[in-house]
Design a protein around this motif. Sequence first.
Motif, PDB file in Angstrom:
ATOM      1  N   GLU A  54     -68.946  40.969 -26.711  1.00  0.00           N
ATOM      2  CA  GLU A  54     -67.525  41.474 -26.984  1.00  0.00           C
ATOM      3  C   GLU A  54     -66.897  41.074 -28.113  1.00  0.00           C
ATOM      4  O   GLU A  54     -66.314  41.575 -28.967  1.00  0.00           O
ATOM      5  CB  GLU A  54     -66.668  41.698 -25.837  1.00  0.00           C
ATOM      6  CG  GLU A  54     -67.030  42.544 -24.791  1.00  0.00           C
ATOM      7  CD  GLU A  54     -66.177  42.397 -23.398  1.00  0.00           C
ATOM      8  OE1 GLU A  54     -65.061  41.605 -23.648  1.00  0.00           O
ATOM      9  OE2 GLU A  54     -66.471  42.877 -22.461  1.00  0.00           O
ATOM     10  N   ASN A  55     -67.363  39.639 -28.310  1.00  0.00           N
ATOM     11  CA  ASN A  55     -66.757  38.953 -29.441  1.00  0.00           C
ATOM     12  C   ASN A  55     -67.686  38.354 -30.589  1.00  0.00           C
ATOM     13  O   ASN A  55     -67.204  37.558 -31.457  1.00  0.00           O
ATOM     14  CB  ASN A  55     -65.963  37.752 -28.646  1.00  0.00           C
ATOM     15  CG  ASN A  55     -64.983  38.119 -27.851  1.00  0.00           C
ATOM     16  OD1 ASN A  55     -64.051  38.904 -28.157  1.00  0.00           O
ATOM     17  ND2 ASN A  55     -64.969  37.659 -26.619  1.00  0.00           N
ATOM     18  N   MET A  56     -68.866  38.466 -30.219  1.00  0.00           N
ATOM     19  CA  MET A  56     -69.839  38.009 -31.350  1.00  0.00           C
ATOM     20  C   MET A  56     -71.102  38.902 -31.374  1.00  0.00           C
ATOM     21  O   MET A  56     -71.443  39.552 -30.160  1.00  0.00           O
ATOM     22  CB  MET A  56     -70.264  36.583 -31.171  1.00  0.00           C
ATOM     23  CG  MET A  56     -71.206  36.107 -29.727  1.00  0.00           C
ATOM     24  SD  MET A  56     -71.160  34.394 -29.485  1.00  0.00           S
ATOM     25  CE  MET A  56     -69.773  33.872 -28.820  1.00  0.00           C
ATOM     26  N   LEU A  57     -72.011  38.769 -32.457  1.00  0.00           N
ATOM     27  CA  LEU A  57     -73.287  39.286 -32.593  1.00  0.00           C
ATOM     28  C   LEU A  57     -74.186  38.256 -31.926  1.00  0.00           C
ATOM     29  O   LEU A  57     -73.833  36.968 -32.039  1.00  0.00           O
ATOM     30  CB  LEU A  57     -73.840  39.580 -34.106  1.00  0.00           C
ATOM     31  CG  LEU A  57     -72.739  40.324 -34.620  1.00  0.00           C
ATOM     32  CD1 LEU A  57     -73.015  40.803 -36.141  1.00  0.00           C
ATOM     33  CD2 LEU A  57     -72.707  41.959 -34.053  1.00  0.00           C
ATOM     34  N   PHE A  58     -75.342  38.674 -31.633  1.00  0.00           N
ATOM     35  CA  PHE A  58     -76.489  37.749 -31.182  1.00  0.00           C
ATOM     36  C   PHE A  58     -77.935  38.148 -31.890  1.00  0.00           C
ATOM     37  O   PHE A  58     -78.150  39.153 -32.375  1.00  0.00           O
ATOM     38  CB  PHE A  58     -76.577  37.816 -29.650  1.00  0.00           C
ATOM     39  CG  PHE A  58     -75.700  36.999 -28.901  1.00  0.00           C
ATOM     40  CD1 PHE A  58     -75.871  35.750 -28.661  1.00  0.00           C
ATOM     41  CD2 PHE A  58     -74.640  37.689 -28.153  1.00  0.00           C
ATOM     42  CE1 PHE A  58     -75.288  35.101 -27.932  1.00  0.00           C
ATOM     43  CE2 PHE A  58     -73.768  37.090 -27.414  1.00  0.00           C
ATOM     44  CZ  PHE A  58     -73.899  35.592 -27.284  1.00  0.00           C
ATOM     45  N   SER A  59     -78.426  37.088 -32.095  1.00  0.00           N
ATOM     46  CA  SER A  59     -80.037  37.212 -32.418  1.00  0.00           C
ATOM     47  C   SER A  59     -80.694  37.617 -31.140  1.00  0.00           C
ATOM     48  O   SER A  59     -80.227  37.878 -30.051  1.00  0.00           O
ATOM     49  CB  SER A  59     -80.483  35.851 -32.877  1.00  0.00           C
ATOM     50  OG  SER A  59     -80.797  35.119 -31.828  1.00  0.00           O
ATOM     51  N   ASP A  60     -81.811  37.979 -31.528  1.00  0.00           N
ATOM     52  CA  ASP A  60     -82.876  38.440 -30.352  1.00  0.00           C
ATOM     53  C   ASP A  60     -83.138  37.317 -29.413  1.00  0.00           C
ATOM     54  O   ASP A  60     -83.056  36.113 -30.081  1.00  0.00           O
ATOM     55  CB  ASP A  60     -84.254  39.005 -30.714  1.00  0.00           C
ATOM     56  CG  ASP A  60     -84.074  40.184 -31.437  1.00  0.00           C
ATOM     57  OD1 ASP A  60     -83.137  40.926 -31.589  1.00  0.00           O
ATOM     58  OD2 ASP A  60     -85.095  40.565 -32.346  1.00  0.00           O
ATOM     59  N   PRO A  61     -83.140  37.638 -28.296  1.00  0.00           N
ATOM     60  CA  PRO A  61     -83.658  36.127 -27.236  1.00  0.00           C
ATOM     61  C   PRO A  61     -84.811  35.479 -27.675  1.00  0.00           C
ATOM     62  O   PRO A  61     -85.779  36.045 -28.258  1.00  0.00           O
ATOM     63  CB  PRO A  61     -83.604  36.804 -25.896  1.00  0.00           C
ATOM     64  CG  PRO A  61     -82.952  37.952 -26.121  1.00  0.00           C
ATOM     65  CD  PRO A  61     -83.216  38.623 -27.376  1.00  0.00           C
ATOM     66  N   TYR A  62     -84.444  34.024 -27.860  1.00  0.00           N
ATOM     67  CA  TYR A  62     -85.576  33.410 -28.060  1.00  0.00           C
ATOM     68  C   TYR A  62     -86.364  32.300 -26.908  1.00  0.00           C
ATOM     69  O   TYR A  62     -87.240  31.625 -27.093  1.00  0.00           O
ATOM     70  CB  TYR A  62     -85.520  32.366 -29.263  1.00  0.00           C
ATOM     71  CG  TYR A  62     -84.397  31.403 -29.181  1.00  0.00           C
ATOM     72  CD1 TYR A  62     -84.607  29.976 -28.786  1.00  0.00           C
ATOM     73  CD2 TYR A  62     -83.064  31.820 -29.683  1.00  0.00           C
ATOM     74  CE1 TYR A  62     -83.510  29.249 -28.795  1.00  0.00           C
ATOM     75  CE2 TYR A  62     -82.080  30.855 -29.638  1.00  0.00           C
ATOM     76  CZ  TYR A  62     -82.276  29.694 -28.998  1.00  0.00           C
ATOM     77  OH  TYR A  62     -81.257  28.739 -29.046  1.00  0.00           O
ATOM     78  N   MET A  63     -85.440  32.477 -25.925  1.00  0.00           N
ATOM     79  CA  MET A  63     -85.837  31.485 -24.698  1.00  0.00           C
ATOM     80  C   MET A  63     -85.320  31.908 -23.598  1.00  0.00           C
ATOM     81  O   MET A  63     -83.935  32.324 -23.482  1.00  0.00           O
ATOM     82  CB  MET A  63     -85.490  30.086 -25.012  1.00  0.00           C
ATOM     83  CG  MET A  63     -86.009  29.111 -24.064  1.00  0.00           C
ATOM     84  SD  MET A  63     -85.530  27.271 -24.456  1.00  0.00           S
ATOM     85  CE  MET A  63     -86.793  27.087 -25.800  1.00  0.00           C
ATOM     86  N   ASP A  64     -85.820  32.054 -22.338  1.00  0.00           N
ATOM     87  CA  ASP A  64     -85.446  32.187 -21.007  1.00  0.00           C
ATOM     88  C   ASP A  64     -84.684  30.900 -20.561  1.00  0.00           C
ATOM     89  O   ASP A  64     -84.984  29.653 -20.919  1.00  0.00           O
ATOM     90  CB  ASP A  64     -86.333  32.634 -20.015  1.00  0.00           C
ATOM     91  CG  ASP A  64     -86.736  33.918 -20.180  1.00  0.00           C
ATOM     92  OD1 ASP A  64     -85.937  34.710 -20.708  1.00  0.00           O
ATOM     93  OD2 ASP A  64     -88.094  34.348 -19.965  1.00  0.00           O
ATOM     94  N   ASN A  65     -83.623  31.146 -19.622  1.00  0.00           N
ATOM     95  CA  ASN A  65     -82.908  30.011 -18.963  1.00  0.00           C
ATOM     96  C   ASN A  65     -82.343  30.209 -17.878  1.00  0.00           C
ATOM     97  O   ASN A  65     -81.716  31.119 -17.639  1.00  0.00           O
ATOM     98  CB  ASN A  65     -81.704  29.271 -19.982  1.00  0.00           C
ATOM     99  CG  ASN A  65     -81.058  28.010 -19.417  1.00  0.00           C
ATOM    100  OD1 ASN A  65     -81.925  27.265 -19.036  1.00  0.00           O
ATOM    101  ND2 ASN A  65     -79.827  28.123 -19.502  1.00  0.00           N
ATOM    102  N   ARG A  66     -82.716  29.393 -16.791  1.00  0.00           N
ATOM    103  CA  ARG A  66     -82.137  29.458 -15.388  1.00  0.00           C
ATOM    104  C   ARG A  66     -81.348  28.682 -14.937  1.00  0.00           C
ATOM    105  O   ARG A  66     -81.258  27.258 -15.662  1.00  0.00           O
ATOM    106  CB  ARG A  66     -83.328  29.346 -14.298  1.00  0.00           C
ATOM    107  CG  ARG A  66     -84.651  30.622 -14.514  1.00  0.00           C
ATOM    108  CD  ARG A  66     -85.632  30.449 -13.206  1.00  0.00           C
ATOM    109  NE  ARG A  66     -85.962  28.769 -13.222  1.00  0.00           N
ATOM    110  CZ  ARG A  66     -86.535  28.289 -11.925  1.00  0.00           C
ATOM    111  NH1 ARG A  66     -86.591  29.036 -10.823  1.00  0.00           N
ATOM    112  NH2 ARG A  66     -86.990  26.967 -12.026  1.00  0.00           N
TER     113      ARG A  66
END
Length: 267
Positions: A112-124
């Motif tokens: 809602e407040n920023m643009l994002f790049s494509d995901p580059y890594m999963d995180n649990r």
Amino acid sequence: MKWQKLLALGMAAIMTAAFVTGCGGGADKANNTDKTKKIVVGLDDNFPPMGFKNESNEIVGFDIDLAKEASKRLGREVEFKAIDWSSKEAELKSGRVDILWNGLDITEKRKENMLFSDPYMDNRQIIFVKKGNKDITDEASMAGKVIGTQSASSAEEYMDSNSFFKEKVKEVKKYSDFVSAFMDLENGRIDAVVGDEITGRYYMSKHADSLDVVDVAVGPVSTFGIGFAKDNQQLRDDVQKVLNEMKADGTMAKISEKWFGKDITKK
């Protein structure tokens, strides 16, 4: 009639000045996407292995290496600026930093407040305990315990929105960074830490004699992305282009192998 001519000339001068000022404002705005301008990356500089200070007080890490390589390919200088991570969105919106690049989880709320790049890594988000602790085996077993996490992290967001942690957990203790939380865990001040798997495993590798991991995901699995201001689509697209190139030519995999011993980036 002379005064009328003077008045007309004065009005013309005012209109010209307004036009020039307007053009100047547009030029200033265009500078936000100037491809020769230094890129300022905002980060939490105590977030190993993504971005942190080494023994020489230099900022290093996985995301740091990615950002340096991306900036090099863009032909732009890069500056790494340590910020209060809990105020990261304000720092980005104000223009004090151009990018948030530091193990930043992509969430619908943040979109809602920023643009994002494509995901580059999963995180649990997983559970870390003191060596020898057999009481905590999953999320439910944290009832009645004191749990630590980092303020403004995805783990905090999940626990703040989950009734179990509000009603069953004795206390959720929040820290300015995960390193402080892990130190309290080692010293027995808290019973467990819920945090990023990547950061936690890296820290644990340095403290294998004192910490253990409960290999169970807490909350949904997230993905890391790079954050940009809403009005900075051009910079987002430029960075994404070179990231795609780094994936394709194996550079991103090599950086991952350096920090994690294997390529754990998204394909």
